[in-house]
Every structure is written in C-alpha cells, then in structure tokens.
Scaffold this active site. Structure first.
Site, PDB file in Angstrom:
ATOM      1  N   HIS A  84       0.835  -1.216   0.000  1.00  0.00           N
ATOM      2  CA  HIS A  84       0.000   0.000   0.000  1.00  0.00           C
ATOM      3  C   HIS A  84       0.874   1.274   0.000  1.00  0.00           C
ATOM      4  O   HIS A  84       2.067   1.189  -0.278  1.00  0.00           O
ATOM      5  CB  HIS A  84      -0.990  -0.033   1.179  1.00  0.00           C
ATOM      6  CG  HIS A  84      -1.631  -1.389   1.346  1.00  0.00           C
ATOM      7  ND1 HIS A  84      -2.654  -1.819   0.538  1.00  0.00           N
ATOM      8  CD2 HIS A  84      -1.352  -2.427   2.193  1.00  0.00           C
ATOM      9  CE1 HIS A  84      -2.996  -3.058   0.907  1.00  0.00           C
ATOM     10  NE2 HIS A  84      -2.215  -3.449   1.884  1.00  0.00           N
ATOM     11  N   GLU A 121      -1.927   0.478   8.181  1.00  0.00           N
ATOM     12  CA  GLU A 121      -1.096  -0.616   7.681  1.00  0.00           C
ATOM     13  C   GLU A 121       0.057  -0.078   6.831  1.00  0.00           C
ATOM     14  O   GLU A 121       1.172  -0.585   6.919  1.00  0.00           O
ATOM     15  CB  GLU A 121      -1.942  -1.591   6.867  1.00  0.00           C
ATOM     16  CG  GLU A 121      -1.142  -2.830   6.473  1.00  0.00           C
ATOM     17  CD  GLU A 121      -1.763  -3.615   5.328  1.00  0.00           C
ATOM     18  OE1 GLU A 121      -2.970  -3.470   5.068  1.00  0.00           O
ATOM     19  OE2 GLU A 121      -1.012  -4.358   4.667  1.00  0.00           O
ATOM     20  N   HIS A 176       3.012  -6.797   4.862  1.00  0.00           N
ATOM     21  CA  HIS A 176       1.630  -6.384   5.135  1.00  0.00           C
ATOM     22  C   HIS A 176       1.243  -6.715   6.570  1.00  0.00           C
ATOM     23  O   HIS A 176       1.919  -7.474   7.250  1.00  0.00           O
ATOM     24  CB  HIS A 176       0.652  -7.139   4.215  1.00  0.00           C
ATOM     25  CG  HIS A 176       0.735  -6.740   2.781  1.00  0.00           C
ATOM     26  ND1 HIS A 176      -0.170  -5.902   2.185  1.00  0.00           N
ATOM     27  CD2 HIS A 176       1.640  -7.076   1.821  1.00  0.00           C
ATOM     28  CE1 HIS A 176       0.163  -5.729   0.912  1.00  0.00           C
ATOM     29  NE2 HIS A 176       1.271  -6.431   0.660  1.00  0.00           N
ATOM     30  N   GLU A 254       1.878 -11.428   6.228  1.00  0.00           N
ATOM     31  CA  GLU A 254       0.832 -10.718   6.969  1.00  0.00           C
ATOM     32  C   GLU A 254       1.248 -10.851   8.426  1.00  0.00           C
ATOM     33  O   GLU A 254       1.028 -11.882   9.062  1.00  0.00           O
ATOM     34  CB  GLU A 254      -0.548 -11.343   6.725  1.00  0.00           C
ATOM     35  CG  GLU A 254      -1.033 -11.288   5.273  1.00  0.00           C
ATOM     36  CD  GLU A 254      -1.569  -9.911   4.860  1.00  0.00           C
ATOM     37  OE1 GLU A 254      -1.570  -8.977   5.690  1.00  0.00           O
ATOM     38  OE2 GLU A 254      -1.987  -9.774   3.684  1.00  0.00           O
TER      39      GLU A 254
HETATM   40 ZN   LIG Z   1      -1.973  -5.185   3.007  1.00  0.00          ZN
END
Ligand SMILES: [Zn+2]
Length: 297
Positions: A84, A121, A176, A254
């Site tokens: 992102h 995030e 992430h 993640e």
């Molecule tokens: Zn993400």
C-alpha cells in the site's frame, strides 16, 4: 502514535551541504543589488531532501562504508515491497484502476488495513520495511524498495512485481498486516498458488522462502500462526497480482491482524516491529543461504 516515520539522518546530512552552499554564494555573484548575499539564491532544499540518501549513495571511492558489501548475503539482491502507500486513501480513483493481475483483473492498489486506534497498515509496512532493509544491508545484501516514501500513491501491483523482476531478485517479500476478523489472531505467510504460465516457475522456491520466513518469524517474535487461516500458517493464493506476475521467488507476510486488539498492540509497538524485521531478515537469510549451498534444491 507517529504515523510519519521521520528520516533522522536527513537533516544532519543536508545541513553541512547547505552551509557550504550559502558560504560559497558571494563567490558566485549570487548577490542582491546592494551587494549582500541573496539567501533565496540557495538551491532549494528539495534537491537533496528526497529522504533516499542511502539508496543514492552509489559513489565509488569516497566512502569507506560503500565498499563492496561483505557478510553472509553479499552478492544477493532482495526486493522489499512495503504494501500500500500513504497517499492511496486520497487517490481512490487512481488506485481503483483495474490492472491485469494474471488471473483476472484487480485494482491497481488498495488502501490497506488499520487498527481501531488508527495506526495504518501502510505506515506499519513502511516502518518494518525500513528496519528490514537495515538488517539485510548489514548482512551484505543489496536491497531494492518498490516505493520511495510513505506519502505517495501506489505503485500498482503490476509494477511492484515488475520491480522484483527487473532487479532479478534472489528473493522478494511484500510486507503487510491483515485486516481479518477481529476475533482472529496471528501472522501468516502467503506463497503463490499454482497458476500455469504464471507461477509455475517460482512456486517451489517461493514455498521454501515462505517456510523459512514462517519459521524465523514464529521463533523470534512469539507471534502465533493465524488462527483464522490454514493451520500451518501458510496460505497459497492465485488472486494476488504481486505474486502471479513475479518471476522471482516471492511471498507476502501478513505480520498480524490489525483488527485484533492483541495483535494491534504488538503491531503498534516500535520495539516489536524491530523484532519482526529481524525475524523476517533471518528467514530470508536462511532461504538465501540454503539456496546458495544447494540445500534448497
Ligand atoms: Zn496489506
């Protein structure tokens, strides 16, 4: 909570340069009509303030630190993709633009998750990525980032994959933190699922990378395997353009679930992020060294 990690090195690095430039002004006739130096003639600070000083440090011969890298990862290239970006939320249309993700089309990029307290995030990803870069470079790896700061838009997932391909990376990792169900806790690693013509060339190596990152992350952060994903803490997906379009071994981490209060507390803690970055570096390092010694094959 800081959402904009500062670049502590930037100011002290630039200050002497600026001072020198100002001192040099009278000699280059940058003066006002009355003969006094014109401060506005100094070069704009933006010329040296990109914040990417380490990456630009390609000069040869005048810096002891930039000699050919040494360490267990010397000669390897790792692409680190902080997921992102900070400007995505204000560029809804631009990032929603569909791109070919290898298995149908996907949005160019997305905004990402955030904790209940508003820790985003993209900021987490950026912070961990920078810490990870530090550890990997210390071990001698060359590290390439997919974005230059945490204020921009994108790049699209296609470009993020392409950067890894162009760098001919020995390993690539996308950082992430998940936005899972609030009751779900833990980390997981995503490796490319089988997608003929796309991931068959990288699936096995990516799987080995995923296993190594999982092992070191689990051991060194104390974080549990996500209880809302597969039991082994690994997921295999064919819907992620960042994996499908990669020609180099690549996984997504993640690191935790931002929607879960306990995970959110860890993810928001700078000390924990330091630990997480070291753990990821150890996983990548284990993978690269096994591949080099032929053990991975
Ligand atoms: Zn993400």
């Amino acid at each position: 909570m800081r959402t904009k990690p500062a670049a502590p090195g930037a100011i002290p690095l630039i200050a002497p340069f600026m001072a020198a430039a100002v001192l040099a002004l009278p000699a280059c006739s940058a003066t006002n009509g009355d003969g006094t130096p014109d401060p506005s003639a100094a070069p704009p600070p933006s010329s040296g303030g990109s914040g990417s000083a380490p990456a630009d440090d390609r000069g040869s011969g005048n810096g002891e630190g930039s000699a050919s890298p040494q360490g267990p990862l010397a000669g390897t290239t790792v692409v680190v993709d902080p997921g992102h970006n900070g400007g995505n939320a204000d560029a809804a249309e631009e990032i929603a633009e569909p791109v070919d993700a290898g298995h149908g089309s996907k949005a160019c990029d997305t905004v990402g998750a955030e904790t209940d307290d508003g820790y985003t995030e993209h900021a987490f990803n950026w912070d961990v990525a920078k810490r990870l870069r530090g550890v990997l470079e210390e071990d001698g790896a060359e590290v390439v980032f997919t974005r230059d700061d945490d204020e921009g838009v994108g790049p699209c997932i296609t470009e993020r994959a392409e950067i890894g391909n162009e760098a001919d990376a020995d390993a690539a990792i996308s950082i992430h933190a998940d936005g899972g169900p609030a009751s779900g806790q833990g980390f997981h690693v995503i490796a490319p699922g089988d997608l003929e013509g796309y991931t068959d060339d990288i699936a096995e190596r990516s799987q080995r990378l995923a296993v190594d990152v999982r092992a070191e992350f689990e051991e060194n952060t104390g974080q549990q395997r996500a209880d809302y994903i597969a039991e082994d803490g690994l997921d295999h997906r064919t819907d992620l353009g960042g994996l499908n379009l990669s020609d180099v071994p690549k996984v997504f981490l993640e690191a935790g679930n931002m929607s879960n209060p306990e995970d959110a507390a860890d993810l928001s803690d700078p000390q924990w992020r330091g630990k997480a970055a070291k753990a990821v570096a150890a996983g990548i390092s284990r993978y690269l060294q096994d591949e080099q010694s032929g053990e991975g094959e």
